[in-house]
Write a protein that holds these residues in place. Structure first.
Motif, PDB file in Angstrom:
ATOM      1  N   PHE A  97       0.829  -1.208   0.000  1.00 13.53           N
ATOM      2  CA  PHE A  97       0.000   0.000   0.000  1.00 13.53           C
ATOM      3  C   PHE A  97       0.861   1.254   0.000  1.00 13.53           C
ATOM      4  O   PHE A  97       0.590   2.216  -0.733  1.00 13.53           O
ATOM      5  CB  PHE A  97      -0.926  -0.009   1.215  1.00 13.53           C
ATOM      6  CG  PHE A  97      -1.896   1.148   1.237  1.00 13.53           C
ATOM      7  CD1 PHE A  97      -2.936   1.199   0.331  1.00 13.53           C
ATOM      8  CD2 PHE A  97      -1.750   2.176   2.159  1.00 13.53           C
ATOM      9  CE1 PHE A  97      -3.831   2.269   0.346  1.00 13.53           C
ATOM     10  CE2 PHE A  97      -2.630   3.233   2.173  1.00 13.53           C
ATOM     11  CZ  PHE A  97      -3.671   3.291   1.274  1.00 13.53           C
ATOM     12  N   GLU A  98       1.924   1.255   0.797  1.00 14.03           N
ATOM     13  CA  GLU A  98       2.768   2.447   0.899  1.00 14.03           C
ATOM     14  C   GLU A  98       3.663   2.632  -0.316  1.00 14.03           C
ATOM     15  O   GLU A  98       4.242   3.703  -0.502  1.00 14.03           O
ATOM     16  CB  GLU A  98       3.602   2.370   2.188  1.00 14.03           C
ATOM     17  CG  GLU A  98       2.755   2.528   3.444  1.00 14.03           C
ATOM     18  CD  GLU A  98       3.509   2.207   4.724  1.00 14.03           C
ATOM     19  OE1 GLU A  98       4.729   1.913   4.637  1.00 14.03           O
ATOM     20  OE2 GLU A  98       2.880   2.228   5.798  1.00 14.03           O
ATOM     21  N   SER A  99       3.775   1.617  -1.169  1.00 12.09           N
ATOM     22  CA  SER A  99       4.542   1.788  -2.409  1.00 12.09           C
ATOM     23  C   SER A  99       3.778   2.604  -3.435  1.00 12.09           C
ATOM     24  O   SER A  99       4.313   2.930  -4.496  1.00 12.09           O
ATOM     25  CB  SER A  99       4.884   0.414  -2.998  1.00 12.09           C
ATOM     26  OG  SER A  99       3.731  -0.237  -3.493  1.00 12.09           O
ATOM     27  N   ASP A 100       2.521   2.942  -3.113  1.00 11.39           N
ATOM     28  CA  ASP A 100       1.693   3.829  -3.935  1.00 11.39           C
ATOM     29  C   ASP A 100       1.503   3.265  -5.343  1.00 11.39           C
ATOM     30  O   ASP A 100       1.793   3.911  -6.352  1.00 11.39           O
ATOM     31  CB  ASP A 100       2.281   5.235  -3.998  1.00 11.39           C
ATOM     32  CG  ASP A 100       1.188   6.283  -4.214  1.00 11.39           C
ATOM     33  OD1 ASP A 100       0.022   5.895  -4.390  1.00 11.39           O
ATOM     34  OD2 ASP A 100       1.510   7.476  -4.206  1.00 11.39           O
ATOM     35  N   VAL A 101       1.013   2.042  -5.374  1.00 13.62           N
ATOM     36  CA  VAL A 101       0.742   1.394  -6.655  1.00 13.62           C
ATOM     37  C   VAL A 101      -0.273   2.186  -7.460  1.00 13.62           C
ATOM     38  O   VAL A 101      -0.196   2.241  -8.694  1.00 13.62           O
ATOM     39  CB  VAL A 101       0.241  -0.050  -6.410  1.00 13.62           C
ATOM     40  CG1 VAL A 101      -0.088  -0.737  -7.729  1.00 13.62           C
ATOM     41  CG2 VAL A 101       1.276  -0.847  -5.639  1.00 13.62           C
ATOM     42  N   ALA A 102      -1.218   2.835  -6.770  1.00 12.18           N
ATOM     43  CA  ALA A 102      -2.241   3.609  -7.481  1.00 12.18           C
ATOM     44  C   ALA A 102      -1.616   4.757  -8.264  1.00 12.18           C
ATOM     45  O   ALA A 102      -1.985   5.015  -9.418  1.00 12.18           O
ATOM     46  CB  ALA A 102      -3.281   4.137  -6.492  1.00 12.18           C
ATOM     47  N   GLU A 103      -0.655   5.455  -7.660  1.00  8.88           N
ATOM     48  CA  GLU A 103      -0.007   6.564  -8.368  1.00  8.88           C
ATOM     49  C   GLU A 103       0.832   6.043  -9.532  1.00  8.88           C
ATOM     50  O   GLU A 103       0.867   6.655 -10.612  1.00  8.88           O
ATOM     51  CB  GLU A 103       0.866   7.365  -7.403  1.00  8.88           C
ATOM     52  CG  GLU A 103       1.621   8.523  -8.055  1.00  8.88           C
ATOM     53  CD  GLU A 103       0.718   9.540  -8.745  1.00  8.88           C
ATOM     54  OE1 GLU A 103       1.190  10.197  -9.700  1.00  8.88           O
ATOM     55  OE2 GLU A 103      -0.470   9.666  -8.351  1.00  8.88           O
ATOM     56  N   GLN A 104       1.485   4.914  -9.341  1.00  8.33           N
ATOM     57  CA  GLN A 104       2.231   4.308 -10.447  1.00  8.33           C
ATOM     58  C   GLN A 104       1.292   3.960 -11.600  1.00  8.33           C
ATOM     59  O   GLN A 104       1.621   4.162 -12.773  1.00  8.33           O
ATOM     60  CB  GLN A 104       2.951   3.053  -9.961  1.00  8.33           C
ATOM     61  CG  GLN A 104       4.031   3.311  -8.919  1.00  8.33           C
ATOM     62  CD  GLN A 104       4.553   2.025  -8.311  1.00  8.33           C
ATOM     63  OE1 GLN A 104       4.612   0.992  -8.964  1.00  8.33           O
ATOM     64  NE2 GLN A 104       4.920   2.086  -7.040  1.00  8.33           N
ATOM     65  N   HIS A 105       0.114   3.437 -11.261  1.00 11.64           N
ATOM     66  CA  HIS A 105      -0.890   3.131 -12.281  1.00 11.64           C
ATOM     67  C   HIS A 105      -1.340   4.408 -12.993  1.00 11.64           C
ATOM     68  O   HIS A 105      -1.447   4.437 -14.226  1.00 11.64           O
ATOM     69  CB  HIS A 105      -2.083   2.438 -11.625  1.00 11.64           C
ATOM     70  CG  HIS A 105      -3.272   2.284 -12.524  1.00 11.64           C
ATOM     71  ND1 HIS A 105      -3.290   1.420 -13.592  1.00 11.64           N
ATOM     72  CD2 HIS A 105      -4.489   2.895 -12.507  1.00 11.64           C
ATOM     73  CE1 HIS A 105      -4.468   1.493 -14.195  1.00 11.64           C
ATOM     74  NE2 HIS A 105      -5.201   2.376 -13.554  1.00 11.64           N
ATOM     75  N   HIS A 106      -1.583   5.450 -12.213  1.00 15.07           N
ATOM     76  CA  HIS A 106      -2.028   6.729 -12.786  1.00 15.07           C
ATOM     77  C   HIS A 106      -0.997   7.255 -13.776  1.00 15.07           C
ATOM     78  O   HIS A 106      -1.354   7.683 -14.897  1.00 15.07           O
ATOM     79  CB  HIS A 106      -2.258   7.736 -11.656  1.00 15.07           C
ATOM     80  CG  HIS A 106      -2.660   9.095 -12.132  1.00 15.07           C
ATOM     81  ND1 HIS A 106      -3.832   9.329 -12.826  1.00 15.07           N
ATOM     82  CD2 HIS A 106      -2.038  10.300 -12.025  1.00 15.07           C
ATOM     83  CE1 HIS A 106      -3.919  10.616 -13.123  1.00 15.07           C
ATOM     84  NE2 HIS A 106      -2.845  11.218 -12.657  1.00 15.07           N
TER      85      HIS A 106
END
Length: 282
Positions: A153-162
């Motif tokens: 979660f803290e690796s910020d997978v969502a931002e990487q996806h974005h």
């Protein structure tokens, strides 16, 4: 329900006129859950994909199962053509959708198969309606320790996806095709499309805590097959422990496969699923 027949990479994998080309919709709890279905007068099996995936990504496996099973391939909420609400992406929400789809389609004692995120979802569904299932197949599910959940979660997978999606389809497809892999180009193209059609909100499923997987496994009261590769998320040691927690659980390992087992070894995975299904009461 509605249907239409598209063309493109999926047609390259399954052939013209195949029933998996039909895009179907079901109203589940006020959401549209899109799905594909091989059909036929065969026992049903519902296959659940992982994060950033889609039902269509199961096509290579579905083609190998369809002679024995009526295979249903839904898109999870926030993925593919299914509704993408602003919230409601916990595993309990995903499980509600699967239960609702089974009820909406009137499926009788389906086999439930789930990979990665879909594996955890399938396991949770089985703790709630296991008596309505014929069997359960967990393909390297996201059974992560609390520490590992926080790291992901803290690796910020969502931002990487974005950031990846902002690069556009052509760049993503070019990079994906340049990676050494045994996956057919049409499947890679489907996976890129699935990523582009994944809502940012869907990444909330990564927010800790996940359902406690040991408790989930202990609660299983349906014949269950756990399938892992030789480079899995669920290690061999953990898999052995889980088998000790549940007398209903058995283990199969597929060689030369990582977490992407359905894409890298579809033939071996399909063989595992069919061998397991043939042991189940009708």
């Amino acid at each position: 329900m509605s249907a239409s027949a598209p063309h493109g990479p999926l047609a390259s994998l399954v052939g013209a006129g195949h029933p998996l080309l039909d895009r179907l919709d079901a109203d589940v709890g006020g959401l549209t859950i899109a799905y594909r279905r091989t059909g036929g007068d065969r026992p049903p099996a519902v296959l659940l994909h992982g994060l950033m995936g889609s039902g269509a990504g199961w096509a290579p496996v579905a083609r190998l199962l369809e002679a024995d099973l009526d295979v249903i391939l839904p898109d999870a909420r926030g993925h593919g053509r299914s509704t993408a609400p602003d919230s409601g992406y916990r595993y309990a929400d995903l499980a509600d959708d699967v239960i609702g789809l089974i009820q909406q389609l009137g499926l009788t004692r389906p086999v439930l198969v789930g990979h990665s995120m879909g594996g955890m979802t399938a396991a949770l569904v089985a703790t709630r309606i296991g008596h309505l299932l014929r069997g359960l197949v967990l393909v390297d599910p996201t059974f992560l320790s609390g520490e590992r959940q926080r790291e992901v979660f803290e690796s910020d997978v969502a931002e990487q996806h974005h950031q990846a999606v902002r690069r556009g389809r052509s760049a993503l497809l070019r990079d994906a095709l340049a990676r050494p892999a045994r996956r057919p180009p049409a499947l890679v193209e489907l996976q890129v499309e699935a990523r582009l059609n994944t809502s940012l909100a869907a990444f909330d499923v990564l927010r800790p805590p996940n359902p406690p997987y040991r408790d989930v496994v202990r609660a299983l009261d349906v014949p269950t097959l756990l399938v892992i590769g030789d480079r899995p998320v669920v290690s061999r040691d953990l898999a052995t422990e889980l088998c000790e927690l549940s007398p209903r659980l058995r283990l199969e390992q597929v060689d030369d496969a990582g977490h992407g087992l359905p894409f890298d070894q579809p033939e071996q995975l399909a063989q595992c699923i069919l061998a397991f299904v043939r042991t189940l009461p009708t």
